[in-house]
Write an enzyme that holds these catalytic residues in place. Structure first.
Site, PDB file in Angstrom:
ATOM      1  NE  ARG A 110       3.625  35.166 -18.511  1.00 53.10           N
ATOM      2  CZ  ARG A 110       2.799  35.191 -17.468  1.00 53.10           C
ATOM      3  NH1 ARG A 110       2.062  34.148 -17.178  1.00 53.10           N
ATOM      4  NH2 ARG A 110       2.729  36.249 -16.696  1.00 53.10           N
ATOM      5  CD  GLU A 136      -6.472  18.322 -45.050  1.00 53.57           C
ATOM      6  OE1 GLU A 136      -7.554  18.324 -44.441  1.00 53.57           O
ATOM      7  OE2 GLU A 136      -5.995  19.331 -45.610  1.00 53.57           O
ATOM      8  N   PRO A 160      -6.027  21.173 -34.231  1.00 53.13           N
ATOM      9  CG  PRO A 160      -6.848  21.922 -36.281  1.00 53.13           C
ATOM     10  CD  PRO A 160      -5.662  21.291 -35.646  1.00 53.13           C
ATOM     11  CG  ASP A 163      -0.216  35.769 -14.865  1.00 51.81           C
ATOM     12  OD1 ASP A 163       0.332  36.857 -14.982  1.00 51.81           O
ATOM     13  OD2 ASP A 163       0.344  34.676 -15.042  1.00 51.81           O
TER      14      ASP A 163
HETATM   15 CL1  6GU Z   1      -3.053  23.507 -32.398  1.00 45.16          CL
HETATM   16  N1  6GU Z   1      -3.375  23.797 -35.007  1.00 45.16           N
HETATM   17  C1  6GU Z   1      -4.021  24.301 -36.079  1.00 45.16           C
HETATM   18  N2  6GU Z   1      -3.608  23.952 -37.302  1.00 45.16           N
HETATM   19  N3  6GU Z   1      -5.043  25.126 -35.991  1.00 45.16           N
HETATM   20  C2  6GU Z   1      -5.428  25.457 -34.759  1.00 45.16           C
HETATM   21  C3  6GU Z   1      -4.828  24.978 -33.600  1.00 45.16           C
HETATM   22  C4  6GU Z   1      -3.786  24.128 -33.763  1.00 45.16           C
HETATM   23  N4  6GU Z   1      -5.446  25.479 -32.526  1.00 45.16           N
HETATM   24  C5  6GU Z   1      -6.408  26.247 -33.009  1.00 45.16           C
HETATM   25  N5  6GU Z   1      -6.411  26.244 -34.344  1.00 45.16           N
END
Ligand code: 6GU
Length: 238
Positions: free
Chosen positions: A154, A116, A89, A169
């Site tokens: 793809r 984490e 994230p 697309d």
């Molecule tokens: Cl790449 N990993 C996690 N754990 N949560 C996320 C993410 C990735 N992308 C959005 N939320």
């Protein structure tokens, strides 16, 4: 294209890769995508992949040793990777443009982040791209890795049979797609727009372009500034 996905949950990755367009691309030999169990690269009896964070705090951190060994052994087997992607994230947000960039690469390694996070030395020494798939938190990077690999595979030439379908697309030209209809022409009182039944190809093309613009302005106004639009189209209907 060769893709190795490093994960503590290979059983979460493998069935998804066996289906649909990606499954066909693999059996036809256009791409070689494999899940790699991170625990196979541990050296202790308990196959431990995580440890407590230095400095304290909640949760666990992915240890560097198994990840370094995994990347080194996969690189020795497959050749040096073009990119090493970490799903987290904390990464920059994945986009169609990123998918296009990765689709032109020969060898990818995707590390699925868990707990984490991963020891920062992995990010610094091994990872070329930290990628997030959106502003929400998943329990781990496996689903994000599948999203990235699906979007990238793809775009590999030959994987989607109809090149026109890839070129049309959503996002390929920066706009959302137009509405689609199939038979019957009337269903439960709901009619297909007359223009689509008219056989007038130029009018159909204009209607579709108008619908793309209308939808994008209504649902994703943030895309309008970036889309590849004629100046006239940008202000139509204002
Ligand atoms: Cl790449 N990993 C996690 N754990 N949560 C996320 C993410 C990735 N992308 C959005 N939320």
């Amino acid at each position: 294209m060769v893709v190795d996905i490093v994960t503590i949950f290979p059983q979460m990755i493998e069935p998804a890769l066996a289906e649909g367009v990606v499954g066909r691309a693999r059996t036809s030999g256009l791409v070689d995508v494999r899940a790699r169990d991170l625990r196979d690269y541990t050296s202790d009896r308990h196959r431990v992949v995580d440890d407590m964070p230095f400095g304290g705090g909640p949760g666990m951190v992915m240890k560097p040793e198994p990840l370094f060994r995994a990347i080194e052994e996969i690189s020795a087997e497959r050749g040096a990777p073009t990119a090493v992607i970490l799903t987290t994230p904390q990464g920059r947000c994945f986009s169609h443009a990123e998918a296009v960039r990765f689709s032109r690469m020969e060898r990818l390694i995707v590390i699925c982040g868990r707990y984490e996070g991963v020891d920062e030395r992995v990010a610094e020494a091994l990872v070329t791209d930290e990628i997030s798939i959106g502003d929400y938190v998943l329990t781990g990077g496996e689903l994000a890795a599948l999203v990235v690999v699906d979007a990238v595979v793809r775009l590999v030439p030959g994987v989607v049979g109809d090149d026109a379908s890839v070129a049309a697309d959503s996002f390929a030209d920066g706009l959302l797609d137009y509405p689609h209809y199939t038979r019957p022409a009337e269903f439960r009182g709901m009619k297909v727009p007359d223009v689509l039944l008219s056989g007038h190809h130029a009018e159909i093309a204009r209607w579709r372009r108008d619908e793309q613009l209308r939808r994008t302005k209504a649902r994703r106004p943030d895309l309008i500034g970036r889309a590849d639009l004629l100046r006239r189209e940008r202000h139509e209907g204002d």
